[in-house]
Structures are given as structure tokens and as C-alpha cells.
Design an enzyme around this catalytic site. Structure first.
Site, PDB file in Angstrom:
ATOM      1  N   ASN A  84       9.983   7.097   9.116  1.00  0.00           N
ATOM      2  CA  ASN A  84      11.121   6.318   9.548  1.00  0.00           C
ATOM      3  C   ASN A  84      11.270   5.083   8.660  1.00  0.00           C
ATOM      4  O   ASN A  84      10.505   4.880   7.719  1.00  0.00           O
ATOM      5  CB  ASN A  84      10.961   5.948  11.028  1.00  0.00           C
ATOM      6  CG  ASN A  84      12.286   5.872  11.745  1.00  0.00           C
ATOM      7  OD1 ASN A  84      13.261   5.375  11.207  1.00  0.00           O
ATOM      8  ND2 ASN A  84      12.317   6.367  12.973  1.00  0.00           N
ATOM      9  N   HIS A 114      -9.047  -7.150  -1.278  1.00  0.00           N
ATOM     10  CA  HIS A 114      -9.521  -8.276  -2.078  1.00  0.00           C
ATOM     11  C   HIS A 114     -10.988  -8.500  -1.748  1.00  0.00           C
ATOM     12  O   HIS A 114     -11.439  -8.205  -0.633  1.00  0.00           O
ATOM     13  CB  HIS A 114      -8.709  -9.533  -1.761  1.00  0.00           C
ATOM     14  CG  HIS A 114      -7.260  -9.386  -2.070  1.00  0.00           C
ATOM     15  ND1 HIS A 114      -6.760  -9.512  -3.344  1.00  0.00           N
ATOM     16  CD2 HIS A 114      -6.198  -9.073  -1.288  1.00  0.00           C
ATOM     17  CE1 HIS A 114      -5.453  -9.297  -3.323  1.00  0.00           C
ATOM     18  NE2 HIS A 114      -5.099  -9.032  -2.081  1.00  0.00           N
TER      19      HIS A 114
END
Length: 131
Positions: A84, A114
Site C-alpha cells: 500500500n 549505524h
């Protein structure tokens, strides 16, 4: 070893200083932007662009705009796939969706991360903003 090779090997890498990775992201985001501008009725061009963006895809897929990803070539989509509106896939690593997958609106899949703790190889930047 290039930054792209480090990425593929699952090592710490810096995508912001590797011209190959930068160009691949720019090219992919340009294709995503083009895809997002297409009319919903333009099914042929929507599928053609998805074939250009994604690493592999099967038949009977629909990704509603807007759709964004980093590289695209790391994404595999199976048969009868539906996503969607507002799908985001940060595909620094492989992302594989099997057959008969339905994804609701506003979903994101992140393979990017990270480091949790800085090491000697990383430079921590700080900025002082006077009030």
C-alpha cells in the site's frame, strides 16, 4: 576494499564517501521519483519501472505510490505482492519478500544501521550553535 565491497561483506562502511554508491542511490531515487509520478492506470510503465528498480520480481505485483528505496537491486519480490501507499525500503542489504505478501500503508523496512559505539575509525563531529 571499496565501501561497496565492505557493505556486501556486512562490514562497517561509509556510503557517503563512495562515488559508486552515491551514484547508484541517485539513479535509484530518480527511478522511484519517476515511478511515483505515473498514473495509476499506466500499469505497463509501472511494471517496467519496477523491473528497472528492483533486483528481481515476479508477476502480479502492485506497489502503490509513493515508493522509495536506496539501491533497489537488493530487493526481491515474489508472486502476488501488494504494498500500500508510502512504502520505504532501505536496502543496503538483501530484502526478500516471498509470494502472497500484503503490506499495509506507511510501512518501512530498514537494513541500514549505524554503529552503537564509536571507534577510532570514526570521527565524531559536533557543532556549537550560539544562542
Amino acid at each position: 576494499m571499496t565501501e561497496k565491497e565492505k557493505c556486501a561483506a556486512g562490514l562497517l562502511y561509509n556510503a557517503n564517501h563512495d562515488q559508486e554508491l552515491i551514484q547508484e542511490r541517485i539513479q535509484c531515487k530518480d527511478l522511484c521519483q519517476e515511478y511515483n509520478r505515473l498514473k495509476n492506470s499506466d500499469i505497463e510503465n509501472r511494471y517496467r519501472l519496477l523491473k528497472s528498480i528492483l533486483g528481481s520480481l515476479k508477476e502480479n505485483i502492485c506497489i502503490e505510490p509513493s515508493f522509495w528505496c536506496d539501491y533497489g537491486y537488493n530487493i526481491e519480490v515474489g508472486e502476488n505482492f501488494y504494498a500500500n501507499h508510502n512504502l520505504v525500503i532501505l536496502d543496503c542489504a538483501k530484502v526478500k519478500f516471498g509470494d502472497n505478501v500484503f503490506i499495509g500503508p506507511n510501512c518501512s523496512f530498514y537494513t541500514a544501521g549505524h554503529p552503537w559505539m564509536p571507534n577510532r575509525e570514526m570521527k565524531v563531529l559536533s557543532m556549537h550553535i550560539p544562542l
